[in-house]
Design an enzyme around this catalytic site. Structure first.
Site, short mmCIF file in Angstrom:
data_model
loop_
_atom_site.label_atom_id
_atom_site.label_comp_id
_atom_site.label_asym_id
_atom_site.label_seq_id
_atom_site.Cartn_x
_atom_site.Cartn_y
_atom_site.Cartn_z
N CYS A 15 0.79 -1.29 -0.02
CA CYS A 15 0.13 0.03 0.06
C CYS A 15 0.97 1.09 0.05
CB CYS A 15 -0.89 -0.13 1.06
SG CYS A 15 -0.10 0.04 2.79
N CYS A 18 3.60 1.68 2.75
CA CYS A 18 4.79 0.82 2.60
C CYS A 18 5.93 1.73 1.45
CB CYS A 18 4.43 -0.45 1.75
SG CYS A 18 3.27 -1.58 2.53
N ASP A 414 8.67 27.34 -32.96
CA ASP A 414 9.88 27.72 -34.03
C ASP A 414 9.18 27.47 -35.25
OD1 ASP A 414 12.22 28.18 -34.94
OD2 ASP A 414 12.29 25.93 -35.55
N ASP A 617 12.77 21.91 -33.02
CA ASP A 617 13.55 20.95 -33.78
C ASP A 617 15.18 21.26 -33.68
OD1 ASP A 617 13.41 22.89 -35.70
OD2 ASP A 617 13.42 21.16 -37.12
#
Length: 727
Positions: A15, A18, A414, A617
């Site tokens: 859970c 933990c 761009d 890019d």
């Protein structure tokens, strides 16, 4: 000091509590900088100083009561969590539970039957201490660490029901036994965990599908022979032979052959991609109809496929910011529930004086409060969302990027290579003399045959036929002159034409029109006589807008996202593109180093509370990608842009930007839905159990159902369809 990132699996977590405990144990180690533990993937990611050893980290996990497991091979990127839950304990537990449930069903038909008390004790003991042993182990370790988890709640709750029944049996009250509560609760929880595990397995399918793309062998050319080698023995610069229909084993460059490749699993693009000499190929894609000879450029962990898997895995393993709220709550959740259960026991006991019933109400509180759903709410949605996105060619670097993306309300683009194709095309040709367009193109192409200049390539691409001119002379910064059929021709800029005193035939209006559109203009002129040079044609070149750009911008507008273009082009050219695409804002004549500053300005627009994504890019876009709230790199661009960005689009389709925002919003909505239901379940269930409206068995069924429902809700994201697939 140098830092290193460790990854390993943590088993036996049940859970959100933990997760908090494991993270707390790891953070106590000197030199640990950051820790992230994912309940859904059972994976721990630890950033630490280089002097911190993996063994030290794993020992801390073991000491905290869990089991750390090394990731033995770099190729392993996802754990098959479905294999962790065997079906046999479920079958055995169900068989043992039937004799306890059957009497309750027979009671509905007026039939009274009950197992002998001693047989109930035997079966309940097997289930409680055999099949339920894992709850005791985990719960004991949690208590030893002065913490708590779901297993501790289950262990205490079922032990209370079992202990009360044993006490009643010893004192001779065999008609008031509650063994069925402990047996059925453990059975229901085991079933719930098994179903949850099965559902969680589906969230890892994106990684498994990508991992399955790796071929195990490659056909390597060694001298005159072709040898089949295991993929881990192939080296960079090895020459690999790829037959038609085979999966490409390595990243490389085509040195011989022509074919087409199916790259859909990596890019989401369904159309085959043509591969010729010097084309790049990616490992994991499928060769088409031709034989390809490829020189290897990357293998194993350095390959594009491995980087993609690593990126998706990273996104699934890291935590989203919203998960930190859950972590803070889960840290105090179990102690609070234990306190509520104790109050329930004492209140019912002192008010009703029926301590048996009081104990059962307290057990119901303990069982229904297990915080499994809280721990799974966020990571399962993140895993499915990033997996679905990857399948459609959208690579999301981390969970924080996925969560941040849903807030984006401004996208800055761009221009060159992003909104446009990235190379000039001849888009307009005006013939001023008696020649035809084909004749003009033939002359211009003859003058530029063999040239690598982008404008020359654009002319050559349009010409139907051409020969080679004579006496070709390049005039730097101006153009080119050549002799064709004893006539001198000049091809170049307006400035050069004026220098040559070329004869103009009322063409200034046309020049102004092309200039306003942002076209690059060239002129073809011919020597008519010793003192007369006449212009024959005007060429207009432009970097063509991508076909889907307008529709992609419209898709962003439907998502209520503003669009901005940042470009180094002149204002006229930029405005023309902006008008064509109906952009909200155009910022022109921007130097590459200044793009990041414009991103900061957009973010400071407090009126719109701007969250800005930058799409680019090129290398010069990297600072702006880093400055934006979210950087989105086109996968057709440079590696630098891809490494800087939070999100990479594996193909140049601009629709993927809207798709990325859409899947982010849908994933975030799933997270909110999951957390809402998880909190609501506890908010309603705990008071009902404390007030005596839920018996322990119903509480156990509800707890198991809540975890399964959260994972199932997240899996509904797999039905998402991308806009880019329908355009």
């Amino acid at each position: 000091m140098k830092t290193i990132e460790y990854n390993f699996f943590v088993e036996e977590m049940s859970c959100a509590s933990c997760v908090s405990r494991v993270e707390k144990a790891l953070r106590k180690i000197d030199g640990v900088i950051d820790v992230s533990v994912n309940l859904a993937t059972e994976k721990a990611t630890v950033k630490a100083n280089a002097d911190v050893k993996l063994e030290t980290l794993m020992a801390a996990v073991d000491k905290a009561g869990y089991h750390a497991v090394k990731i033995s091979e770099p190729e392993i990127h996802a754990k098959d969590v479905s294999k962790q839950a065997s079906v046999w304990p479920i079958i055995i537990s169900v068989i043992f539970a039937i004799p306890f449930v059957l009497p309750m069903l027979l009671e509905l038909f007026g039939i009274h039957w009950m197992m002998p008390a001693w047989l109930q004790l035997v079966i309940a003991s097997i289930v409680q201490f055999g099949l339920g042993a894992k709850f005791y182990r985990s719960g004991f370790n949690a208590a030893k660490a002065l913490s708590g988890n779901m297993d501790l709640l289950v262990a205490i709750g079922t032990s209370a029901a079992y202990g009360l029944s044993l006490y009643q049996l010893i004192i001779g009250h065999a008609d008031h036994l509650y063994f069925e509560s402990s047996v059925v609760i453990i059975t229901l929880i085991l079933i719930g965990k098994w179903l949850e595990s099965r559902a969680k397995h589906q969230t890892t399918q994106a990684i498994e599908a990508l991992s399955a793309l790796r071929p195990e062998v490659a056909l390597v050319r060694q001298g005159e022979q072709e040898v089949s080698l295991p993929i881990n023995q192939v080296k960079v610069n090895d020459v690999v032979v790829i037959k038609p229909g085979e999966r490409i084993p390595v990243d490389g460059i085509v040195i011989e052959g022509t074919s087409s490749c199916d790259e859909s699993m990596l890019t989401g693009e369904s159309f085959p991609v043509t591969k010729t000499l010097n084309s790049t190929v990616t490992g994991g894609t499928i060769n088409g109809e031709g034989l390809l000879i490829v020189k290897t450029t990357a293998i194993q962990a350095d390959s594009m496929l491995s980087k993609i898997i690593a990126m998706v895995e990273s996104a699934q393993a890291k935590k989203a910011p919203i998960q930190r709220i859950v972590d803070r709550i889960s840290a105090i959740f179990v102690p609070v529930i234990l306190l509520i259960a104790l109050i329930t026991l004492l209140a019912w006991g002192f008010i009703s004086h029926d301590w048996q019933q009081a104990l059962l109400h307290a057990v119901a509180v303990l069982v229904i409060a297990c915080p499994c759903a809280l721990g799974l709410a966020t990571p399962t949605a993140i895993m499915v969302g990033t997996g679905v996105a990857a399948r459609h060619g959208i690579l999301i670097k981390d969970a924080e990027a996925l969560e941040t993306l849903h807030n984006i309300n401004t996208v800055a683009f761009d221009k060159t290579g992003t909104l446009t194709i990235g190379k000039p095309e001849l888009v307009e040709l005006d013939v001023l003399g008696m020649e035809t367009a084909d004749q003009i193109l033939s002359v211009a192409a003859s003058m530029q045959a063999g040239s690598e200049h982008p404008l020359a390539k654009a002319v050559l691409a349009k010409a139907k036929s051409y020969s080679y001119a004579q006496n070709i002379t390049s005039i730097t910064g101006s153009g080119v002159m050549a002799t064709i059929d004893s006539h001198e021709y000049y091809l170049g800029s307006l400035r050069w034409m004026k220098t040559l005193n070329a004869y103009f035939v009322d063409m200034q209006d046309k020049v102004n029109e092309l200039t306003q559109k942002g076209y690059t203009i060239s002129f073809l002129a011919k020597q008519q006589s010793e003192n007369s040079i006449v212009i024959l044609a005007i060429f207009g070149f432009s970097d063509v807008i991508k076909p889907e750009a307008k529709s992609a911008i419209d898709a962003l507008r439907q998502l209520k996202v503003n669009t901005v273009m940042l470009t180094g082009d002149n204002q006229q050219a930029a405005n023309y593109v902006g008008q064509q695409l109906n952009l909200d804002k155009v910022i022109a004549e921007v130097l590459p180093q200044d793009k990041a500053n414009y991103i900061y300005q957009l973010q400071k627009d407090s009126q719109n509370n701007n969250k800005v994504a930058m799409v680019g890019d090129g290398i010069n876009d990297a600072p702006a990608l880093a400055a934006a709230d979210i950087g989105i790199a086109m996968g057709t661009g440079t590696d630098v842009a891809m490494h800087t960005a939070s999100i990479t689009l594996m193909r140049g389709n601009l629709f993927l930007i809207a798709d990325a925002i859409d899947i982010s919003r849908r994933t975030y909505n799933k997270i909110k839905q999951n957390l809402f239901w998880a909190f609501l379940y506890n908010l309603i269930g705990i008071p009902l159990a404390a007030l005596g409206f839920l018996n322990p068995m119903i509480a156990g069924a509800a707890m198991a159902l809540s975890s399964v429902s959260v994972v199932t809700n997240a899996l509904l994201l797999k039905r998402w369809k991308a806009r880019s697939e329908t355009k």
